[in-house]
Design a protein around this motif. Structure first.
Motif, mmCIF file in Angstrom:
data_model
loop_
_atom_site.group_PDB
_atom_site.id
_atom_site.type_symbol
_atom_site.label_atom_id
_atom_site.label_comp_id
_atom_site.label_asym_id
_atom_site.label_seq_id
_atom_site.Cartn_x
_atom_site.Cartn_y
_atom_site.Cartn_z
ATOM 1 N N LEU A 1 -5.479 7.960 -5.264
ATOM 2 C CA LEU A 1 -4.968 8.232 -3.918
ATOM 3 C C LEU A 1 -6.087 8.234 -2.896
ATOM 4 C CD1 LEU A 1 -2.312 10.994 -4.715
ATOM 5 C CD2 LEU A 1 -1.862 8.724 -3.790
ATOM 6 N N SER B 1 -0.062 4.792 5.376
ATOM 7 C CA SER B 1 -1.041 5.261 4.391
ATOM 8 C C SER B 1 -1.004 6.789 4.302
ATOM 9 C CB SER B 1 -2.438 4.775 4.793
ATOM 10 O OG SER B 1 -2.794 5.345 6.022
ATOM 11 N N LEU B 2 -1.681 7.331 3.333
ATOM 12 C CA LEU B 2 -1.787 8.782 3.129
ATOM 13 C C LEU B 2 -2.911 9.314 4.025
ATOM 14 C CD1 LEU B 2 -0.716 11.154 1.429
ATOM 15 C CD2 LEU B 2 -2.581 10.712 -0.174
ATOM 16 N N LEU C 1 -6.911 4.629 -2.186
ATOM 17 C CA LEU C 1 -5.878 4.032 -1.343
ATOM 18 C C LEU C 1 -6.006 4.500 0.103
ATOM 19 C CD1 LEU C 1 -2.767 4.237 -3.724
ATOM 20 C CD2 LEU C 1 -3.966 2.180 -2.967
ATOM 21 N N GLY C 2 -6.341 5.776 0.292
ATOM 22 C CA GLY C 2 -6.500 6.286 1.647
ATOM 23 C C GLY C 2 -7.669 5.650 2.371
ATOM 24 N N LEU D 1 -3.987 14.299 2.048
ATOM 25 C CA LEU D 1 -4.699 14.240 0.761
ATOM 26 C C LEU D 1 -5.376 15.575 0.451
ATOM 27 C CD1 LEU D 1 -5.703 12.630 -1.642
ATOM 28 C CD2 LEU D 1 -7.590 11.798 -0.229
ATOM 29 N N THR E 1 0.924 4.072 -2.890
ATOM 30 C CA THR E 1 0.692 5.511 -2.608
ATOM 31 C C THR E 1 1.830 6.351 -3.172
ATOM 32 O OG1 THR E 1 -0.485 4.905 -0.573
ATOM 33 C CG2 THR E 1 0.311 7.158 -0.754
ATOM 34 N N GLN F 1 1.516 6.586 -6.979
ATOM 35 C CA GLN F 1 0.475 7.525 -7.428
ATOM 36 C C GLN F 1 0.923 8.965 -7.202
ATOM 37 O OE1 GLN F 1 -2.110 6.903 -9.141
ATOM 38 N NE2 GLN F 1 -1.943 4.656 -9.078
ATOM 39 N N GLN G 1 6.359 7.275 5.813
ATOM 40 C CA GLN G 1 6.054 5.874 5.521
ATOM 41 C C GLN G 1 7.276 4.978 5.732
ATOM 42 O OE1 GLN G 1 4.462 6.009 1.584
ATOM 43 N NE2 GLN G 1 2.365 6.297 2.275
ATOM 44 N N GLN H 1 0.834 -1.202 0.000
ATOM 45 C CA GLN H 1 0.000 0.000 0.000
ATOM 46 C C GLN H 1 0.865 1.248 0.000
ATOM 47 O OE1 GLN H 1 -2.420 -0.596 3.442
ATOM 48 N NE2 GLN H 1 -3.814 -2.051 2.434
#
Length: 941
Positions: free
Chosen positions: A106, A118-119, A109-110, A124, A59, A62, A180, A55
């Protein structure tokens, strides 16, 4: 049995062994379950950690794509503002659209991920805010430029506001990446510490389990010892019982013997009294016997007279039923004749023969012999031996008969009895049998197979002339078991055992063995035999034939090898097709990356390595297609000497200075029709093989010449049958270490190599084989260990052919502003094609298959300029899709693409001949040139 575990109040405490074993087993199972649970928990944690890493990578990817799309949009905007060329609006619009897609990805994914990797939502939102600010700036400058304020638009571009936004974006991406990385590092360290502790716990569980298993084994040994003690006690008790039974048996036997002796003495006294009574009765019986003997003499005389009458009646009954003719003569006249005699002589009733003389139906030339036989019978009273002569029937015809004569008493008078049998039918049968035997021997001696016969005992009785010619031996040498001397010693026992088994079972058999020919060479023969039965179902032996199957088996072996190579070729073609699909994406992606100006030097070098590896993979795919005869050859008439001379410098560089290259070119090798590039590939592959097999100081020789193939050559090499004529010969030989016969038989198989792992793909010689065969030629390899290897290639000479000249190079055409529909079911290939055409200036629509493409066209009716479609797709293939699209766009050209060659897709029926075709793998520039050529050709048509 129990185990003592302690004492309580002075008494021992015991536990049954069975209970102890059960408890230990349950504990071991519990420990195993606990260890498995710990392992599964760690596996789930590792899976979660891997998912977290994926993941995080997604992220970051992207985010990088968002930055790249913003840079593309900014580059297109600035190019348009600075030059006024509307072409730059294409990359601008594409970048703006890509930014939206990446922001959506994105967001997904979040939502799908949680944690530090994660974002975060606030990140975001900040990213969306910065992107929106940058997009508004780009739109304001374009709008200002469109209203005529070019100077203000350029000034706005040159200000630091847009750069500040981009720097903020880069900073945000760097911060997310650092966070991350820290989160993943901490999570990984924690997982490793837990895994270490769990591993220690599992080791402890293993030690406890081992102790429990040892305890179980000890308890089991105690149980076994107790069972052995019980068994020994039972054995002792059984011995005592057996001794008691033996003593009682002897006592009973003695009692029985006393009783038997007393009974025998009583029976002897009774027998003596009975004997006295019998003597008295015998004296009375002797007197009665004298009286009965007198009565028997009288009854015998009466019975003799009655039997004489019954015997005559019985004789007549048997004679009437006899199939042979029976006649009785008294004083030369017939006094009796049976029905068979009437049929033999031709009378309607046997009574018609009574009173006739024997000489009335005997042919006159045999009369004296018959008189002498009759006199002999009457004088000596003995039987006359059988005699063959002729009788004349009442209708005048003559019948061959066999007669026997002897004396007989006929109603008290001396008579002669004659038994006659017609032998004309038997003589005719024997004659027919002799003729049949002669025909059989004639057919057997002229048959092209080896024919034999064996009697009921298994001994050979007959072989035909073909057999004797084959072995060079005589019939006397082959009779009995002599024929087995020609069987090869290694096959003799097996063959004779099968022969004897067939004789024992009276069943057909078929065996193969090596049989010695008259010249001493052994040939493989198949011996088929069947049992032979007489008309009365009596077994009389076997009859069979041997067929020389040496050439047949060799042809079958060659056919099997050809089929095996063909199946490997089909497999190689399928692998090459899939490889071409994937290499299209890899080569395209590498080329796109190398176009970027912001690529770091280290990354650019890595991408170059990727492109080189992809190129090598594409080359292997081309070799596979060449081997499977599915590669697209561009044959042309060329001179073999010219090709060798042109590639000679490259071959010398391949060999290096440690080995010598000798080139012996004939004055005229003759023009041949082949693909020059493929022919150079053949030379290169063979030289590389020769280099690897030759030590330093060795020599490699290339020789050209001509050869005329005749029928005699076809006899030595069956693949040349029907291919006589003039050929150009190319020979490559070396002084290397050579190969064994087994290796030579497999060198043209794909992926077969004698080189160490990592030093060869096993496709070099397979490629050579495929190219030569596809060029309508032949190739052979001869080698001997320690004496080098030689490859001989024959290519048919083109009568009156002249070498073709290379065409002048054509300029590369740039893309045009037209709408192109791309249909491809492979996502990565479709995205690569869309991007390549878009960067070349085309407006592109894409579809994942025929159904989506037809729905898009029917819904929007776009003004298409060209269609690019893959041929092999699930559901409706590319050819069928093009047919339906031509009904809506009759003048729009179609470009087909596939991982297979054009010849292969035409054979499959996926595409008509002479259609535009682009074989994978290809680069974006080649795709753009082909589409541009199609569009311009349609415009001028």
């Amino acid at each position: 049995m129990s185990i003592v575990v302690g004492q309580r109040w002075g008494h021992p405490l015991t536990i049954p062994v069975r209970n102890a074993l059960l408890a230990a087993f349950l504990v071991v199972v519990a420990l195993l379950a606990l260890a498995i649970g710990v392992s599964l928990r760690e596996a789930r944690r590792f899976e979660q950690l891997s998912r977290l890493g994926l993941q995080a990578n997604a992220t970051l990817f992207q985010l990088e794509q968002t930055l790249s799309a913003m840079r593309d949009a900014e580059t297109g905007q600035r190019g348009y503002l600075l030059t006024g060329d509307s072409t730059y609006l294409g990359p601008y619009q594409t970048g703006v659209e890509a930014v939206g897609r990446h922001l959506s990805a994105l967001g997904r994914l979040g939502r799908d991920s949680r944690g530090e990797a994660s974002l975060h939502p606030e990140e975001l939102l900040r990213l969306q805010h910065l992107v929106e600010a940058k997009r508004h700036e780009l739109e304001r400058t374009l709008a200002l430029y469109g209203r005529g304020g070019s100077q203000d638009a350029v000034a706005m571009v040159r200000s630091d506001s847009g750069r500040a936004v981009m720097d903020s974006l880069r900073g945000l991406v760097a911060a997310v990446e650092a966070r991350q990385t820290r989160a993943l590092t901490a999570t990984t360290a924690a997982w490793r510490e837990r895994a270490r502790r769990n591993y220690t716990a599992v080791q402890a569980l293993a030690v406890v389990g081992a102790l429990l298993i040892a305890t179980m084994l000890y308890a089991a040994n105690l149980v076994l010892a107790e069972r052995r003690a019980r068994q020994e006690a039972l054995t002792a008790e059984r011995a005592v019982l057996e001794q008691r039974v033996a003593e009682r048996t002897e006592e009973l036997r003695q009692q029985h013997q006393v009783a038997v002796d007393a009974q025998q003495r009583a029976e002897q006294a009774a027998v003596q009294a009975e004997e006295e009574t019998v003597r008295a009765e015998e004296e009375a019986a002797r007197a009665e016997e004298e009286r009965l003997r007198a009565d028997e003499e009288r009854q015998r005389a009466e019975r003799h007279e009655a039997e004489a009458k019954v015997g005559e009646s019985r004789y007549r009954a048997l004679a009437e039923l006899s199939p042979d003719a029976l006649l009785v003569f008294v004083d030369g006249r017939a006094v009796y004749a049976n029905p068979a005699a009437a049929r033999l002589i031709g009378a309607t009733d046997s009574r018609d023969l009574l009173g006739m003389s024997a000489f009335d139906f005997i042919v006159p030339e045999f009369a004296d012999a018959v008189r002498q036989r009759m006199r002999l019978v009457l004088e000596t009273g003995g039987n006359a031996p059988p005699l063959e002569y002729q009788w004349r029937r009442l209708d005048g015809t003559v019948e061959e008969v066999e007669t026997a004569a002897g004396p007989v008493d006929w109603q008290g008078r001396r008579a002669i009895q004659v038994v006659a049998r017609g032998i004309g039918d038997r003589r005719r049968t024997l004659l027919a049998l002799a003729e049949s035997e002669a025909r059989f021997r004639t057919v057997a001696d002229t048959a092209p197979v080896l024919i034999w016969q064996a009697g009921a005992g298994g001994a050979c009785t007959f072989v035909n002339r073909g057999w004797l010619t084959f072995t060079g031996r005589t019939l006397e040498q082959e009779r009995g078991d002599g024929w087995a001397d020609s069987i090869h010693q290694e096959d003799r026992d097996r063959s004779l055992a099968a022969f004897r088994q067939a004789y024992a079972e009276r069943s057909p058999f078929s065996i193969e063995y090596r049989f010695r020919r008259s010249d001493g060479a052994y040939r493989l023969v198949r011996n088929d035999g069947v049992p032979h039965w007489a008309d009365d179902a009596t077994f009389v032996g076997f009859v069979g034939a041997c067929l020389d199957v040496t050439e047949m088996r060799e042809a079958g072996r060659r056919l099997g090898e050809a089929q095996r190579l063909e199946s490997l070729g089909r497999l190689a073609g399928g692998v090459a097709h899939e490889t071409n699909n994937q290499m299209t994406v890899v080569l395209g992606a590498a080329e796109f990356l190398l176009r970027r100006t912001d690529l770091p030097p280290a990354a650019r070098e890595d991408v170059g390595q990727i492109r080189q590896a992809a190129g090598r993979a594409a080359n292997i795919s081309a070799q596979l297609l060449a081997y499977s005869r599915r590669s697209v050859l561009r044959p042309q008439v060329l001179d073999l000497n010219t090709v060798v001379a042109g590639i000679q410098p490259s071959l010398r560089r391949v060999l290096g200075g440690e080995r010598t290259l000798l080139v012996e070119r004939a004055s005229a090798a003759g023009p041949v029709e082949a693909d020059p590039g493929q022919l150079e590939q053949v030379l290169l592959n063979l030289i590389i093989n020769a280099r690897d097999a030759t030590e330093e100081g060795g020599r490699v020789t290339i020789a050209t010449g001509q050869a005329r193939v005749t029928e005699a050559d076809a006899g030595r090499r069956p693949e040349l049958a029907g291919r006589t004529g003039l050929y150009a010969r190319l020979t490559i030989s070396d002084t290397g270490r050579g190969m064994s016969a087994e290796t030579v038989s497999r060198i043209f198989e794909p992926f077969f190599t004698t080189k160490p792992v990592g030093q060869g793909t096993g496709l070099g010689l397979a490629t050579v084989y495929g190219i030569v065969k596809q060029s309508n030629g032949f190739i052979w390899a001869t080698s001997e260990e320690g004496r080098g290897t030689s490859f001989e290639i024959l290519l048919p000479v083109v009568p009156g052919g002249r070498p073709a000249r290379d065409p002048a190079p054509q300029p590369v055409l740039a893309g045009a502003d037209h709408l192109v529909l791309v249909v491809e079911d492979e996502d990565t290939v479709r995205e690569f094609a869309v991007r390549g055409l878009s960067e070349a200036g085309f407006t592109v629509l894409s579809a994942t298959g025929a159904t989506e493409a037809l729905a898009l066209v029917d819904r929007d009716r776009p003004p298409l300029s060209a269609i690019v479609t893959d041929l092999a797709m699930p559901g409706l293939d590319g050819g069928a899709l093009a047919e339906q699209l031509r009904r809506r766009y009759p003048a729009v050209p179609v470009l087909y693409m596939s991982g297979f060659t054009d010849d292969d897709v035409i054979r499959r029926g996926l595409m008509a001949p002479e259609q535009p075709f682009l074989q994978k793998p290809f680069g974006p520039d080649e795709l753009a040139r082909r589409v541009k050529a199609l569009v311009e050709g349609a415009a001028t048509a």
